[in-house]
Design a protein around this motif. Structure first.
Motif, short mmCIF file in Angstrom:
data_model
loop_
_atom_site.label_atom_id
_atom_site.label_comp_id
_atom_site.label_asym_id
_atom_site.label_seq_id
_atom_site.Cartn_x
_atom_site.Cartn_y
_atom_site.Cartn_z
N ALA A 142 0.34 -0.94 -0.78
CA ALA A 142 0.11 0.05 0.44
C ALA A 142 1.09 1.06 -0.09
O ALA A 142 0.06 2.19 -1.08
CB ALA A 142 -0.98 -0.52 1.16
N SER A 143 2.14 1.36 0.73
CA SER A 143 2.89 2.94 0.81
C SER A 143 3.71 2.80 -0.54
O SER A 143 4.71 3.28 -0.35
CB SER A 143 3.58 2.21 2.55
OG SER A 143 4.83 1.26 1.74
N LEU A 144 3.73 1.47 -0.83
CA LEU A 144 5.09 1.89 -2.85
C LEU A 144 4.58 2.58 -2.82
O LEU A 144 5.97 3.81 -3.69
CB LEU A 144 5.41 0.06 -2.92
CG LEU A 144 6.38 -0.12 -3.72
CD1 LEU A 144 7.74 0.27 -2.29
CD2 LEU A 144 6.78 -0.82 -4.43
N PRO A 145 3.99 2.96 -3.59
CA PRO A 145 3.19 4.02 -4.66
C PRO A 145 3.69 5.34 -3.96
O PRO A 145 4.67 6.31 -4.96
CB PRO A 145 1.93 3.66 -4.95
CG PRO A 145 1.24 2.31 -4.92
CD PRO A 145 2.20 1.92 -3.89
N THR A 146 3.47 5.91 -2.97
CA THR A 146 3.91 7.10 -2.56
C THR A 146 5.01 7.33 -2.16
O THR A 146 5.33 8.06 -2.45
CB THR A 146 2.82 7.17 -0.98
OG1 THR A 146 1.15 6.87 -1.59
CG2 THR A 146 3.20 8.55 -0.38
N GLU A 147 5.99 6.09 -0.76
CA GLU A 147 6.96 5.93 -1.10
C GLU A 147 8.28 6.10 -1.57
O GLU A 147 8.90 6.86 -1.69
CB GLU A 147 7.22 5.25 0.36
CG GLU A 147 6.81 5.56 1.02
CD GLU A 147 6.86 3.75 2.59
OE1 GLU A 147 7.32 3.71 2.29
OE2 GLU A 147 6.17 4.01 4.01
#
Length: 348
Positions: A95-100
């Motif tokens: 879930a966090s990979l696209p943003t981070e």
């Protein structure tokens, strides 16, 4: 990428304070059409293109749902399928990979799909699928798949399955897809483990063998300060035409300064704009072994292709001088000095 239940059109309308008649009026769609879709759990499968476009324009939340729902459904399917194969997806990390990391969500899904094919040992599927990751953006998702604390809770089953597939590809007939697929597996396993992968008996220094060798070497160099593997590779580039051809082609095609091609050819006139940006990033991102490779092997070839280095020779000089001050290894420091002294001037 948080798992959410499917949303009916009625739920989206309710959130916006809109009823059937309101949505029909605002979207300019017949009320009977909206009524048929309103409570249907599969309304997104049933709605037609013009009506969907009208709903996106008229109802808050529809556009976001249309974008998210297929990705959520595919993600949930992949999580279940991988769990059945003994691989647990780190849902929070996914879930966090696209943003981070700025990796588009479709690439995350593609990486998990590739994982499923690899763990299942489906050689044909892996050969067909992995070449689509050749390039910096999709490869970022693949890297997240193979690295510890990445997309998988435990990466060991994937590494084992991938290492087992690499030598099997040597026995397949030559194809560009096989070349790229084997290179991807060799690179990411070597990068994750810090050790070169067994390429299998019969691996020759033709284009396929040279490409697998390069990927294997780059993966191992990413995690070591040892310059010896880079020096061995440099000597091969100097003496083996196929290895030099692959080395000249790999970076520009990976960064899309030229189109990936089965003959691994680079245009006679090329501006390495994207490649230069990536190399400048890597100079400050990797250890001494990889830096030694850059300054003794790739950069001399790149400057032979494009003396302006994507119009960034001055930036290259500055980056190398800055990195030199952090080096303890005299061999690497000397190689940086030698290249810096030979960089052209007045071409940026």
């Amino acid at each position: 990428m948080v798992l959410i239940p499917p949303s009916r059109l009625a739920q989206l309308g309710d959130r916006a304070g809109l009823g059937i008649a309101d949505v029909a009026l605002l979207a300019g769609v017949d009320e009977s059409t909206i009524s048929r879709l309103w409570s249907a759990p599969d309304w997104l499968d049933r709605v037609r293109g013009r009506t969907l476009q009208a709903l996106i324009a008229a109802v808050p939340g529809v556009a976001e749902y249309v974008a998210d729902a297929p990705q959520q459904a595919r993600f949930a399917e992949l999580v279940r399928d991988l769990a059945q194969e003994g691989a647990t997806v780190d849902v929070a990390r996914a879930a966090s990979l696209p943003t981070e990391a700025g990796i588009p969500r479709p690439y995350v899904l593609h990486a998990l799909d590739a994982c499923l094919r690899i763990i299942r040992g489906d050689l044909q599927a892996v050969t067909d699928y992995l070449p689509r990751f050749w390039g910096r953006a999709p490869d970022g998702a693949l890297s997240a798949l193979f690295q510890p604390a990445g997309l998988l809770v435990d990466v060991a089953p994937l590494l084992t399955a991938a290492a087992d597939l690499v030598p099997q590809m040597v026995r397949r007939s030559y194809s560009f897809n096989t070349v790229l697929a084997q290179a991807h597996l060799a690179h990411h396993v070597a990068k994750a483990t810090g050790e070169p992968v067994d390429l299998g008996a019969g691996a020759a220094l033709d284009r396929r063998g040279a490409f697998a060798l390069r990927s294997n070497t780059m993966g191992a160099l990413a995690t070591t300060g040892d310059v010896e593997p880079a020096e061995q590779y440099r000597r091969l580039v100097e003496t083996e035409p196929a290895v030099q051809l692959v080395e000249e082609w790999a970076f520009p095609s990976w960064m899309r300064d030229c189109r990936p091609s089965a003959d691994m050819s680079v245009p006679g006139s090329i501006l390495l704009r994207r490649t230069a940006a990536e190399v400048l990033r890597e100079i400050d991102s990797y250890g001494d072994g990889y830096l030694y490779y850059l300054v003794t092997t790739y950069l001399p070839l790149a400057l032979g292709q494009d003396a302006t280095f994507g119009l960034r020779v001055d930036d290259l000089r500055a980056a190398l001088i800055l990195r030199r001050d952090t080096l303890d290894n005299p061999t690497v420091r000397r190689s940086v000095d030698e290249l810096t002294s030979r960089l052209p001037t007045g071409v940026s």
